[in-house]
Design a protein around this motif. Structure first.
Motif, PDB file in Angstrom:
ATOM      1  N   LYS A 113       0.832  -1.206   0.000  1.00  0.00           N
ATOM      2  CA  LYS A 113       0.000   0.000   0.000  1.00  0.00           C
ATOM      3  C   LYS A 113       0.866   1.256   0.000  1.00  0.00           C
ATOM      4  O   LYS A 113       0.558   2.243  -0.674  1.00  0.00           O
ATOM      5  CB  LYS A 113      -0.935  -0.024   1.204  1.00  0.00           C
ATOM      6  CG  LYS A 113      -2.038  -1.074   1.092  1.00  0.00           C
ATOM      7  CD  LYS A 113      -2.912  -1.140   2.331  1.00  0.00           C
ATOM      8  CE  LYS A 113      -3.982  -2.227   2.186  1.00  0.00           C
ATOM      9  NZ  LYS A 113      -4.808  -2.366   3.408  1.00  0.00           N
ATOM     10  N   GLY A 114       1.995   1.191   0.740  1.00  0.00           N
ATOM     11  CA  GLY A 114       2.911   2.332   0.756  1.00  0.00           C
ATOM     12  C   GLY A 114       3.563   2.556  -0.591  1.00  0.00           C
ATOM     13  O   GLY A 114       3.684   3.697  -1.060  1.00  0.00           O
ATOM     14  N   VAL A 115       3.974   1.458  -1.245  1.00  0.00           N
ATOM     15  CA  VAL A 115       4.601   1.570  -2.563  1.00  0.00           C
ATOM     16  C   VAL A 115       3.628   2.169  -3.568  1.00  0.00           C
ATOM     17  O   VAL A 115       3.984   3.052  -4.369  1.00  0.00           O
ATOM     18  CB  VAL A 115       5.094   0.186  -3.040  1.00  0.00           C
ATOM     19  CG1 VAL A 115       5.479   0.236  -4.521  1.00  0.00           C
ATOM     20  CG2 VAL A 115       6.284  -0.289  -2.211  1.00  0.00           C
ATOM     21  N   LEU A 116       2.387   1.707  -3.533  1.00  0.00           N
ATOM     22  CA  LEU A 116       1.406   2.130  -4.532  1.00  0.00           C
ATOM     23  C   LEU A 116       0.833   3.520  -4.268  1.00  0.00           C
ATOM     24  O   LEU A 116       0.056   4.036  -5.074  1.00  0.00           O
ATOM     25  CB  LEU A 116       0.276   1.100  -4.620  1.00  0.00           C
ATOM     26  CG  LEU A 116       0.691  -0.248  -5.213  1.00  0.00           C
ATOM     27  CD1 LEU A 116      -0.420  -1.281  -5.064  1.00  0.00           C
ATOM     28  CD2 LEU A 116       1.086  -0.105  -6.682  1.00  0.00           C
ATOM     29  N   GLU A 117       1.216   4.134  -3.168  1.00  0.00           N
ATOM     30  CA  GLU A 117       0.800   5.522  -2.920  1.00  0.00           C
ATOM     31  C   GLU A 117       1.567   6.506  -3.787  1.00  0.00           C
ATOM     32  O   GLU A 117       1.101   7.618  -4.047  1.00  0.00           O
ATOM     33  CB  GLU A 117       1.018   5.877  -1.439  1.00  0.00           C
ATOM     34  CG  GLU A 117      -0.019   5.295  -0.499  1.00  0.00           C
ATOM     35  CD  GLU A 117       0.293   5.637   0.950  1.00  0.00           C
ATOM     36  OE1 GLU A 117       1.378   6.221   1.192  1.00  0.00           O
ATOM     37  OE2 GLU A 117      -0.527   5.309   1.827  1.00  0.00           O
TER      38      GLU A 117
ATOM     39  N   ALA B 172      -5.545   0.022 -10.029  1.00  0.00           N
ATOM     40  CA  ALA B 172      -5.961  -1.306 -10.495  1.00  0.00           C
ATOM     41  C   ALA B 172      -5.107  -2.398  -9.865  1.00  0.00           C
ATOM     42  O   ALA B 172      -5.610  -3.449  -9.455  1.00  0.00           O
ATOM     43  CB  ALA B 172      -5.883  -1.377 -12.018  1.00  0.00           C
ATOM     44  N   THR B 173      -3.793  -2.138  -9.767  1.00  0.00           N
ATOM     45  CA  THR B 173      -2.905  -3.110  -9.131  1.00  0.00           C
ATOM     46  C   THR B 173      -3.240  -3.265  -7.656  1.00  0.00           C
ATOM     47  O   THR B 173      -3.242  -4.375  -7.115  1.00  0.00           O
ATOM     48  CB  THR B 173      -1.434  -2.674  -9.294  1.00  0.00           C
ATOM     49  OG1 THR B 173      -1.119  -2.621 -10.685  1.00  0.00           O
ATOM     50  CG2 THR B 173      -0.489  -3.636  -8.605  1.00  0.00           C
ATOM     51  N   GLN B 174      -3.530  -2.148  -6.983  1.00  0.00           N
ATOM     52  CA  GLN B 174      -3.893  -2.227  -5.565  1.00  0.00           C
ATOM     53  C   GLN B 174      -5.178  -3.029  -5.373  1.00  0.00           C
ATOM     54  O   GLN B 174      -5.282  -3.819  -4.432  1.00  0.00           O
ATOM     55  CB  GLN B 174      -4.057  -0.831  -4.956  1.00  0.00           C
ATOM     56  CG  GLN B 174      -4.609  -0.874  -3.538  1.00  0.00           C
ATOM     57  CD  GLN B 174      -4.035   0.210  -2.647  1.00  0.00           C
ATOM     58  OE1 GLN B 174      -3.068   0.880  -2.987  1.00  0.00           O
ATOM     59  NE2 GLN B 174      -4.638   0.373  -1.487  1.00  0.00           N
ATOM     60  N   LYS B 175      -6.144  -2.834  -6.241  1.00  0.00           N
ATOM     61  CA  LYS B 175      -7.390  -3.589  -6.128  1.00  0.00           C
ATOM     62  C   LYS B 175      -7.129  -5.091  -6.253  1.00  0.00           C
ATOM     63  O   LYS B 175      -7.681  -5.896  -5.501  1.00  0.00           O
ATOM     64  CB  LYS B 175      -8.379  -3.139  -7.209  1.00  0.00           C
ATOM     65  CG  LYS B 175      -9.721  -3.851  -7.125  1.00  0.00           C
ATOM     66  CD  LYS B 175     -10.675  -3.382  -8.215  1.00  0.00           C
ATOM     67  CE  LYS B 175     -11.995  -4.148  -8.127  1.00  0.00           C
ATOM     68  NZ  LYS B 175     -12.928  -3.756  -9.213  1.00  0.00           N
TER      69      LYS B 175
ATOM     70  N   ASP C 244      -7.342 -10.512   0.630  1.00  0.00           N
ATOM     71  CA  ASP C 244      -8.648 -10.893   1.163  1.00  0.00           C
ATOM     72  C   ASP C 244      -8.814 -12.402   1.099  1.00  0.00           C
ATOM     73  O   ASP C 244      -9.325 -13.039   2.025  1.00  0.00           O
ATOM     74  CB  ASP C 244      -9.755 -10.193   0.372  1.00  0.00           C
ATOM     75  CG  ASP C 244     -11.125 -10.432   0.966  1.00  0.00           C
ATOM     76  OD1 ASP C 244     -11.257 -10.381   2.211  1.00  0.00           O
ATOM     77  OD2 ASP C 244     -12.073 -10.689   0.207  1.00  0.00           O
ATOM     78  N   PHE C 245      -8.357 -12.986  -0.010  1.00  0.00           N
ATOM     79  CA  PHE C 245      -8.366 -14.446  -0.146  1.00  0.00           C
ATOM     80  C   PHE C 245      -7.435 -15.086   0.880  1.00  0.00           C
ATOM     81  O   PHE C 245      -7.794 -16.083   1.530  1.00  0.00           O
ATOM     82  CB  PHE C 245      -7.931 -14.834  -1.565  1.00  0.00           C
ATOM     83  CG  PHE C 245      -7.551 -16.280  -1.719  1.00  0.00           C
ATOM     84  CD1 PHE C 245      -8.519 -17.266  -1.796  1.00  0.00           C
ATOM     85  CD2 PHE C 245      -6.212 -16.656  -1.774  1.00  0.00           C
ATOM     86  CE1 PHE C 245      -8.163 -18.598  -1.925  1.00  0.00           C
ATOM     87  CE2 PHE C 245      -5.841 -17.989  -1.903  1.00  0.00           C
ATOM     88  CZ  PHE C 245      -6.822 -18.964  -1.986  1.00  0.00           C
TER      89      PHE C 245
END
Length: 710
Positions: free
Chosen positions: A125-129, A202-205, A212-213
């Protein structure tokens, strides 16, 4: 363009097996220690029942150590180098832990994995920010097997950054293309800034859905991975089934289950219907459709249970049930409305699992083709639908419609029931041995066709490829040894020459307080051709060798971990088929045609290119480099596009009984039309028909014609 090519683990041969095991071994366990009981039971079965048991020693321990870590962290983005050093205290102790039913190593790795995965959520999450700079000249090495573990959290974060940038690059490119060619549904004009940001989103999703899995996985799911790492050291086809997995295996082998007939996908808002199975209860009811979200599940008027956020497997257990029972589904329809729909459960047959046939017209001559995806069987009731019975029906139907030659398509057929193979071989020979089976330390058994009736005595061709395995290889080998059929396909088939028994572990324990213990699929025998040779590792070598796009990809048994060795035994007594003359000349003519066929040459070139793409593991993360590579790949793809545009000039049509079904089942008609369209582009089918023509001419010369009626 890079692709990860994978293959399905092939369905294996089953026999009835049982043994005894006292409940004395459970005395040392606490009632809640199911993991230790499983470990004890499985190692006992491996030691006593495996065809070629291994010594559980220090070498075995090292293999389990290395393989388990690779299984749970294959891309090396969770564990640090310090974690591996911590684990190494167990490197030579795992064999002793197995013998003493200890799971200290598993617990240490599992606890650390859960910790590192939780940390990984913050990392990605930090990278994708932050935006990715695609102008930088940097590369990523995707040969993860040779990659060392990260030495620090800073290095690990950089690894995540590179992997996420690599994962996002293709999405970014697709969005950049929309700057000049916007989609009608775009709410705002695409810009470079928006393309970069939305591709990260899109990558984060995708990662959010993945974790979640992962959050749905329980400790027992990870322990199953550990158990299977241990059993995999014995051979690639010995496998432990957790209770739910055993049910899925049985369903896969029989091609049917009891339920509503819909495939589901977990979503945050419920279980989404992604496919409706033709002929099933939902398909017949017609009130549910693809895209509907199941929110609650009730049993025949009882209070419904909310499944939003529930593990998908647990939700499916609520939805499935015995034939004739009713399930109440609270559904949010595609249009947003809420509705409760009651469905009566029934037996659902997976049509794509079963044999299917088509008529092939070439000039004034009609041939038949039967596609067999697997050697399926219901192990609880052999009188139910099985591969041998179904193929016999299709042969009879094709005969009634004037077939003068038959193609049996076993490409991608991973195997199945041994009994069905022997029965199926008997459709094409008068009588005699079909396969030899050797148990450890025992005399060989010869499985024979004892029925002198021959259902099809005309020309026969069998199609195979690298993914034809196990039972497919038995049938192809037997027909080849009898010179009953011409085998056309890959240089060699998969090379699985072993037999497995599925042993329910509950049958071994006299008393059990832990519920269903699952089952172990255990290699107990090897099978051999009637000429004495094994198909293990070597597979079946085609009479007419033709390449396919996976010819140079590592797919066979020889490429698996810990395969059993090749050997041979004494031949069985058998007489070759005497229905053909100039058999060798037919094979020679076919090989000559294939050697000079430009389509085959193009397939060979495509296979070599795919191999070179797979071997290229250093990938640029620079956008201009990406575009340059994409351009080269597009040129190649355009060059190879003619492969899918090929026309073999053959005419395909369904049998009369299916034509009648089409009036009630438009989905089946669409599936058959799509299949026929693909067959019309198939050069292997074209050559199979050429060979059948040659064999037919030989039959006429020999004063013998196949019986096309009766």
């Amino acid at each position: 363009m890079k692709r990860n090519l994978a293959y399905a683990l092939f369905v294996t041969l089953i026999a009835v097996a049982s043994c005894s095991f006292t409940n004395q071994s459970t005395e040392n366990f606490e009632n809640d220690d199911k993991d230790k009981l499983l470990l004890d039971l499985i190692t006992y079965v491996l030691e006593k029942g495996h065809y070629e048991p291994k010594d559980i020693d220090d070498d075995f321990s090292v293999s389990v150590f290395e393989d388990f870590i690779e299984v749970i962290d294959p891309t090396k983005r969770y564990f640090l180098e310090e974690d591996i050093k911590d684990f190494e205290q167990y490197k030579f102790q795992i064999d002793d832990q197995i013998k003493n039913t200890e799971i200290t190593f598993f617990n240490a790795v599992y606890d650390r994995l859960i910790q590192r995965m939780e940390e990984a959520k913050g990392i990605y999450k930090g990278v994708l920010e932050k935006p990715f700079d695609y102008s930088l000249r940097e590369t990523i090495d995707i040969n993860y097997e040779e990659l060392p573990f990260a030495g620090s959290k800073k290095e690990l974060r950089e690894r995540w950054r590179q992997q996420l940038k690599y994962a996002t690059l293709g999405t970014y490119d697709s969005k950049v293309k929309r700057i000049d060619n916007p989609d009608e549904g775009d709410e705002e004009p695409m810009t470079l800034e928006l393309a970069e940001r939305s591709s990260r989103e899109a990558t984060q999703k995708t990662l959010d859905e993945f974790f979640d899995f992962v959050n749905d996985l329980q400790r027992k799911d990870w322990f199953v991975q550990y158990i299977n790492t241990i059993v995999d050291e014995f051979d690639p086809h010995t496998f432990y089934f957790a209770p739910d997995d055993k049910e899925k295996f049985d369903m896969n082998m029989s091609g049917k289950f009891e339920g509503i007939g819909a495939r589901l996908q977990k979503k945050p808002e419920g279980a989404k219907i992604v496919e409706i199975i033709s002929g099933g209860p939902v398909w017949r009811d017609q009130r549910l459709e693809v895209g509907d979200q199941i929110l609650k599940v009730g049993q025949a008027g009882e209070e419904a249970i909310n499944i939003v956020g529930m593990r998908l497997d647990d939700a499916i257990k609520l939805i499935k049930g015995p034939q004739g029972t009713i399930v109440d589904l609270t559904v949010r329809k595609v249009d947003g409305s809420l509705e409760t729909i009651s469905i009566t459960r029934d037996v659902v047959e997976l049509e794509e699992s079963f044999a299917k046939s088509t008529k092939i017209n070439k000039g004034d001559t009609q041939f038949g083709l039967i596609n067999l995806p697997k050697f399926y069987v219901d192990f609880d009731d052999y009188s139910e639908r099985n591969a041998a019975t179904d193929v016999a029906k299709e042969v009879e139907r094709l005969k009634q419609e004037g077939m003068e030659g038959l193609v049996l398509d076993l490409r991608d057929n991973g195997g199945g029931s041994l009994k069905t193979v022997v029965e199926m071989a008997g459709l094409f020979i008068k009588d005699g041995p079909v396969v030899q089976v050797q148990s450890s330390g025992k005399n060989k058994e010869v499985y024979e066709d004892k029925d002198e009736r021959v259902q099809w005595d005309g020309p026969l061709v069998i199609l195979v490829n690298e993914l034809s395995a196990s039972a497919s290889e038995i049938l192809a080998a037997a027909m080849q040894d009898y010179k009953r059929a011409v085998v056309i396909g890959s240089k060699q088939t998969f090379g699985k020459g072993t037999v497995q028994n599925v042993i329910p572990l509950d049958n071994i324990v006299r008393s059990n307080e832990h519920g269903d213990l699952g089952a172990i699929k255990l290699t107990t025998q090897k099978f051999y051709r009637i000429n004495g040779g094994s198909t293990q590792l070597e597979g079946v070598k085609s009479d007419v060798v033709v390449p396919d796009r996976y010819s140079y990809i590592d797919l066979g048994e020889r490429d698996q971990s810990n395969p059993l060795k090749w050997d041979k035994i004494t031949p069985a007594e058998y007489e070759p088929w005497k229905g053909y003359i100039d058999y060798e000349q037919t094979v020679s003519s076919s090989n000559r045609r294939m050697k000079n066929n430009p389509q085959i040459a193009l397939i060979e070139e495509n296979a070599q290119w795919l191999k070179s793409e797979q071997d290229e593991t250093i990938i640029s993360l620079n956008y201009q480099d990406y575009k340059s590579e994409e351009g080269k790949d597009k040129e190649k793809l355009d060059y190879f596009k003619t492969l899918s545009e090929y026309d073999n000039k053959l005419s395909f049509s369904s049998l009369k009984y299916e034509e009648e079904l089409f009036t009630k089942d438009s989905v089946l008609r669409e599936k058959r039309d799509r299949w026929h369209k693909n067959l019309a582009k198939d050069v292997y089918v074209e050559e199979a028909i050429n060979v059948l023509e040659d064999l037919k001419i030989n039959n006429i010369k020999n004063g013998k014609l196949a019986s096309v009626k009766g």
